[in-house]
Design a protein around this motif. Structure first.
Motif, mmCIF file in Angstrom:
data_model
loop_
_atom_site.group_PDB
_atom_site.id
_atom_site.type_symbol
_atom_site.label_atom_id
_atom_site.label_comp_id
_atom_site.label_asym_id
_atom_site.label_seq_id
_atom_site.Cartn_x
_atom_site.Cartn_y
_atom_site.Cartn_z
ATOM 1 N N GLU A 1 0.820 -1.212 0.000
ATOM 2 C CA GLU A 1 0.000 0.000 0.000
ATOM 3 C C GLU A 1 0.854 1.262 0.000
ATOM 4 O O GLU A 1 0.530 2.223 -0.695
ATOM 5 C CB GLU A 1 -0.975 0.038 1.177
ATOM 6 N N ALA B 1 0.381 3.915 -2.907
ATOM 7 C CA ALA B 1 -0.040 5.267 -2.523
ATOM 8 C C ALA B 1 0.975 6.307 -2.982
ATOM 9 O O ALA B 1 0.603 7.378 -3.488
ATOM 10 C CB ALA B 1 -0.248 5.343 -1.011
ATOM 11 N N GLU C 1 -6.000 -8.808 1.556
ATOM 12 C CA GLU C 1 -5.472 -7.449 1.465
ATOM 13 C C GLU C 1 -4.781 -7.206 0.129
ATOM 14 O O GLU C 1 -4.771 -6.092 -0.382
ATOM 15 C CB GLU C 1 -4.543 -7.116 2.640
ATOM 16 N N LEU D 1 -6.040 -4.095 -2.095
ATOM 17 C CA LEU D 1 -5.153 -3.001 -2.490
ATOM 18 C C LEU D 1 -5.123 -2.822 -3.999
ATOM 19 O O LEU D 1 -5.102 -1.692 -4.497
ATOM 20 C CB LEU D 1 -3.742 -3.244 -1.958
ATOM 21 N N LYS E 1 -8.352 -1.023 -4.723
ATOM 22 C CA LYS E 1 -8.357 0.349 -4.173
ATOM 23 C C LYS E 1 -7.558 1.312 -5.045
ATOM 24 O O LYS E 1 -7.951 2.453 -5.250
ATOM 25 C CB LYS E 1 -7.783 0.326 -2.757
ATOM 26 N N TYR E 2 -6.428 0.860 -5.563
ATOM 27 C CA TYR E 2 -5.548 1.737 -6.339
ATOM 28 C C TYR E 2 -5.656 1.532 -7.848
ATOM 29 O O TYR E 2 -4.876 2.077 -8.611
ATOM 30 C CB TYR E 2 -4.097 1.574 -5.875
#
Length: 125
Positions: A57, A61, A94, A98, A101-102
């Protein structure tokens, strides 16, 4: 992390593809455990960052915030090394979360040292 063979090794990577020259240099300075190069078919620059599950992450990010719009794509990869001819890999939730999410493409690779014998039709069995 595999469900069959505890001796299998799993390595995670975040790959940032199609970096412009300045973003490439920024990415190389940001990450110490990485490989970089250019794709032979289109000469686009990429950086592959080796990380553990907890670091994925942070890497994603950083790329999304710091070099947004300066790369063509991003992927999260799990590379499984196994001594068997097959194995199972239980994808951690996870890891999937992830990637979603991205907006990263998710890839899983299996590499086995096992080789199937080649049958030569010109030889007697």
């Amino acid at each position: 992390m595999t469900s069959i063979n505890p001796n299998d090794s799993v390595v995670y990577h975040v790959v940032i593809d199609g970096l412009d020259p300045e973003a490439l240099q920024m990415t190389l300075r940001q990450f110490s455990t990485r490989q970089a190069g250019a794709r032979p078919h289109d000469l686009n620059h990429y950086v592959s960052v080796t990380c553990d599950l907890a670091q994925i992450e942070q890497c994603l990010a950083w790329a999304v915030v710091t070099i947004s719009g300066r790369f063509q794509g991003i992927q999260v990869k799990a590379s499984i090394g196994t001594d068997l001819s097959w194995t199972e890999f239980t994808v951690p939730p996870e890891f999937l979360g992830l990637a979603s999410k991205y907006g990263a493409e998710l890839k899983v690779f299996f590499a086995s040292k096992y080789r199937t014998p080649v049958v030569d039709s010109n030889r007697d069995p």
